[in-house]
Motif scaffolding. Structure first.
Motif, PDB file in Angstrom:
ATOM      1  N   ALA A  68     -20.044   0.118  15.131  1.00 28.11           N
ATOM      2  CA  ALA A  68     -21.029   1.151  14.807  1.00 28.11           C
ATOM      3  C   ALA A  68     -21.543   1.838  16.067  1.00 28.11           C
ATOM      4  CB  ALA A  68     -22.195   0.537  14.035  1.00 28.11           C
ATOM      5  N   SER A  69     -21.720   1.074  17.134  1.00 28.58           N
ATOM      6  CA  SER A  69     -22.202   1.669  18.385  1.00 28.58           C
ATOM      7  C   SER A  69     -21.189   2.662  18.948  1.00 28.58           C
ATOM      8  CB  SER A  69     -22.502   0.579  19.420  1.00 28.58           C
ATOM      9  OG  SER A  69     -21.309  -0.039  19.878  1.00 28.58           O
ATOM     10  N   VAL A  70     -19.899   2.386  18.728  1.00 26.11           N
ATOM     11  CA  VAL A  70     -18.863   3.323  19.169  1.00 26.11           C
ATOM     12  C   VAL A  70     -18.912   4.592  18.322  1.00 26.11           C
ATOM     13  CG1 VAL A  70     -16.386   3.654  19.511  1.00 26.11           C
ATOM     14  CG2 VAL A  70     -17.407   1.413  19.952  1.00 26.11           C
ATOM     15  N   LEU A 163     -27.810   0.677  13.748  1.00 25.84           N
ATOM     16  CA  LEU A 163     -28.283   1.995  14.191  1.00 25.84           C
ATOM     17  C   LEU A 163     -29.236   1.902  15.369  1.00 25.84           C
ATOM     18  CD1 LEU A 163     -29.000   3.641  10.713  1.00 25.84           C
ATOM     19  CD2 LEU A 163     -26.948   3.918  12.129  1.00 25.84           C
ATOM     20  N   ILE A 164     -29.760   0.717  15.636  1.00 28.10           N
ATOM     21  CA  ILE A 164     -30.735   0.541  16.720  1.00 28.10           C
ATOM     22  C   ILE A 164     -30.190   0.979  18.083  1.00 28.10           C
ATOM     23  CG2 ILE A 164     -32.059  -1.181  18.029  1.00 28.10           C
ATOM     24  CD1 ILE A 164     -32.588  -2.651  15.444  1.00 28.10           C
ATOM     25  N   PRO A 165     -28.921   0.702  18.417  1.00 31.20           N
ATOM     26  CA  PRO A 165     -28.410   1.142  19.721  1.00 31.20           C
ATOM     27  C   PRO A 165     -28.545   2.632  19.976  1.00 31.20           C
ATOM     28  CG  PRO A 165     -26.921  -0.473  18.772  1.00 31.20           C
ATOM     29  CD  PRO A 165     -27.939  -0.155  17.726  1.00 31.20           C
ATOM     30  N   LEU A 166     -28.663   3.430  18.899  1.00 32.92           N
ATOM     31  CA  LEU A 166     -28.847   4.871  19.081  1.00 32.92           C
ATOM     32  C   LEU A 166     -30.129   5.157  19.857  1.00 32.92           C
ATOM     33  CD1 LEU A 166     -27.966   7.781  18.420  1.00 32.92           C
ATOM     34  CD2 LEU A 166     -29.256   7.604  16.294  1.00 32.92           C
ATOM     35  N   PHE A 167     -31.162   4.365  19.619  1.00 31.28           N
ATOM     36  CA  PHE A 167     -32.447   4.554  20.305  1.00 31.28           C
ATOM     37  C   PHE A 167     -32.278   4.395  21.811  1.00 31.28           C
ATOM     38  CE2 PHE A 167     -36.312   2.686  22.139  1.00 31.28           C
ATOM     39  CZ  PHE A 167     -37.256   3.651  21.813  1.00 31.28           C
ATOM     40  N   SER A 181     -26.198  -2.476  24.164  1.00 31.23           N
ATOM     41  CA  SER A 181     -27.342  -2.831  23.324  1.00 31.23           C
ATOM     42  C   SER A 181     -26.885  -3.378  21.976  1.00 31.23           C
ATOM     43  CB  SER A 181     -28.252  -1.611  23.127  1.00 31.23           C
ATOM     44  OG  SER A 181     -27.571  -0.552  22.485  1.00 31.23           O
ATOM     45  N   SER A 182     -25.747  -2.896  21.469  1.00 30.37           N
ATOM     46  CA  SER A 182     -25.218  -3.426  20.205  1.00 30.37           C
ATOM     47  C   SER A 182     -24.768  -4.878  20.371  1.00 30.37           C
ATOM     48  CB  SER A 182     -24.053  -2.571  19.704  1.00 30.37           C
ATOM     49  OG  SER A 182     -22.891  -2.758  20.488  1.00 30.37           O
ATOM     50  N   ILE A 183     -24.205  -5.180  21.530  1.00 30.44           N
ATOM     51  CA  ILE A 183     -23.771  -6.555  21.802  1.00 30.44           C
ATOM     52  C   ILE A 183     -24.982  -7.484  21.889  1.00 30.44           C
ATOM     53  CG2 ILE A 183     -22.620  -8.055  23.474  1.00 30.44           C
ATOM     54  CD1 ILE A 183     -20.835  -5.669  24.209  1.00 30.44           C
ATOM     55  N   ILE A 184     -26.045  -6.996  22.507  1.00 30.16           N
ATOM     56  CA  ILE A 184     -27.282  -7.783  22.602  1.00 30.16           C
ATOM     57  C   ILE A 184     -27.842  -8.054  21.203  1.00 30.16           C
ATOM     58  CG2 ILE A 184     -29.672  -7.775  23.407  1.00 30.16           C
ATOM     59  CD1 ILE A 184     -28.716  -6.157  25.829  1.00 30.16           C
ATOM     60  N   ILE A 185     -27.803  -7.055  20.342  1.00 26.43           N
ATOM     61  CA  ILE A 185     -28.283  -7.226  18.971  1.00 26.43           C
ATOM     62  C   ILE A 185     -27.456  -8.274  18.235  1.00 26.43           C
ATOM     63  CG2 ILE A 185     -28.456  -6.079  16.712  1.00 26.43           C
ATOM     64  CD1 ILE A 185     -29.223  -3.534  18.248  1.00 26.43           C
ATOM     65  N   LEU A 206     -33.617  -8.218   5.375  1.00 24.67           N
ATOM     66  CA  LEU A 206     -34.144  -7.011   4.747  1.00 24.67           C
ATOM     67  C   LEU A 206     -35.193  -6.346   5.639  1.00 24.67           C
ATOM     68  CD1 LEU A 206     -34.506  -8.116   1.017  1.00 24.67           C
ATOM     69  CD2 LEU A 206     -32.902  -6.439   1.945  1.00 24.67           C
ATOM     70  N   ILE A 207     -36.080  -7.175   6.196  1.00 31.12           N
ATOM     71  CA  ILE A 207     -37.114  -6.655   7.101  1.00 31.12           C
ATOM     72  C   ILE A 207     -36.481  -6.046   8.343  1.00 31.12           C
ATOM     73  CG2 ILE A 207     -39.083  -7.288   8.559  1.00 31.12           C
ATOM     74  CD1 ILE A 207     -39.743  -9.461   6.505  1.00 31.12           C
ATOM     75  N   LEU A 208     -35.495  -6.754   8.904  1.00 30.53           N
ATOM     76  CA  LEU A 208     -34.817  -6.252  10.099  1.00 30.53           C
ATOM     77  C   LEU A 208     -34.068  -4.952   9.812  1.00 30.53           C
ATOM     78  CD1 LEU A 208     -33.388  -9.577  11.601  1.00 30.53           C
ATOM     79  CD2 LEU A 208     -35.344  -8.258  12.397  1.00 30.53           C
ATOM     80  N   GLY A 209     -33.512  -4.842   8.598  1.00 31.68           N
ATOM     81  CA  GLY A 209     -32.821  -3.616   8.224  1.00 31.68           C
ATOM     82  C   GLY A 209     -33.755  -2.424   8.215  1.00 31.68           C
ATOM     83  N   VAL A 210     -34.948  -2.599   7.652  1.00 30.86           N
ATOM     84  CA  VAL A 210     -35.949  -1.527   7.633  1.00 30.86           C
ATOM     85  C   VAL A 210     -36.372  -1.174   9.057  1.00 30.86           C
ATOM     86  CG1 VAL A 210     -38.286  -0.904   6.912  1.00 30.86           C
ATOM     87  CG2 VAL A 210     -36.786  -2.137   5.338  1.00 30.86           C
ATOM     88  N   ILE A 211     -36.567  -2.198   9.877  1.00 30.89           N
ATOM     89  CA  ILE A 211     -36.928  -1.967  11.285  1.00 30.89           C
ATOM     90  C   ILE A 211     -35.827  -1.177  11.987  1.00 30.89           C
ATOM     91  CG2 ILE A 211     -37.308  -3.092  13.516  1.00 30.89           C
ATOM     92  CD1 ILE A 211     -38.686  -5.363  11.988  1.00 30.89           C
TER      93      ILE A 211
END
Length: 229
Positions: A68-70, A163-167, A181-185, A206-211
């Motif tokens: 996804a990060s790619v 999607l977090i690595p986008l930030f 950052s995706s690898i760290i996640i 579920l909570i992490l997904g919303v975050i």
């Protein structure tokens, strides 16, 4: 929004992603069988069918979070880096909608690939087990249903987390930062301590997904007001 997503699909050449997804799925299934083969010579590699399927799901999610990060790098970060995003922003469409369309496409591809890969890997495990018997016990319908629901929820959560690595990538318009950052996640989510993992509980994913969705939104919330750097 669907028109924008379809436009993005036509624009992006996704053959590499589908080829990579197929190869990754084969490797995941092969790795699971390798674990069973090497460990099974001494003790059962998996304590139960639920354990085997959960590990398979975890492996597939980890691989495709990096994928996804790619995708995000190609869809968004590289366009900023190469300044081609400026041409896209000349369209009579809100910048935010354009970025959301790209993000949703990456999310859909990631979730679909994760889900299909997990399904194929789990089916492969069960099929091979019918011949080699490396998982103790008998597969019950209740266990299969419960594990399947759990894997579905965890897969959806992982797709949102991806999607977090986008930030982080958008801060410096950096592809390496996005991928690292995706690898760290993956490491954080997959970390197992005394049998507990963030991915083993249904509520936490579920909570992490919303975050994950919220953090991804923060990465481009001011895109309509800022110039392309």
């Amino acid at each position: 929004m669907l028109k924008l997503i379809r436009m993005e699909m036509k624009k992006q050449k996704l053959a590499w992603f589908f080829r990579g997804a197929v190869i990754a799925t084969i490797l995941c299934a092969g790795f699971m069988f390798l674990i069973a083969y090497t460990e099974g010579s001494r003790d059962p590699a998996f304590g139960s069918f639920a354990d085997a399927l959960s590990i398979a799901g975890l492996l597939c999610r980890a691989v495709f979070i990096v994928f996804a990060s790619v995708l995000l790098s190609r869809f968004i970060i590289e366009e900023y880096k190469n300044k081609t995003i400026s041409l896209l922003f000349t369209y009579p469409v809100e910048r935010k909608k354009l970025i959301i369309a790209k993000m949703l496409l990456a999310l859909a591809l990631t979730f679909g690939a994760m889900l299909i890969s997990t399904l194929i890997t789990c089916i492969s495990i069960l099929a091979l087990n019918s011949h080699f018997q490396y998982i103790p016990g008998k597969l019950e319908a209740g266990v299969l249903l419960h594990t399947g629901i759990q894997l579905l929820i965890q897969t959806l959560s992982a797709a949102c987390l991806s999607l977090i690595p986008l930030f982080f990538g958008m801060r410096k318009k950096s592809v390496p930062t996005t991928i690292v950052s995706s690898i760290i996640i993956v490491v954080l989510v997959s970390n197992n301590s005394q049998g507990f993992s963030l991915s083993t509980n249904i509520t936490i994913p579920l909570i992490l997904g919303v975050i994950g969705l919220l953090i991804a939104y923060l990465s481009f919330r001011n895109v309509d007001k800022t110039d392309v750097a």
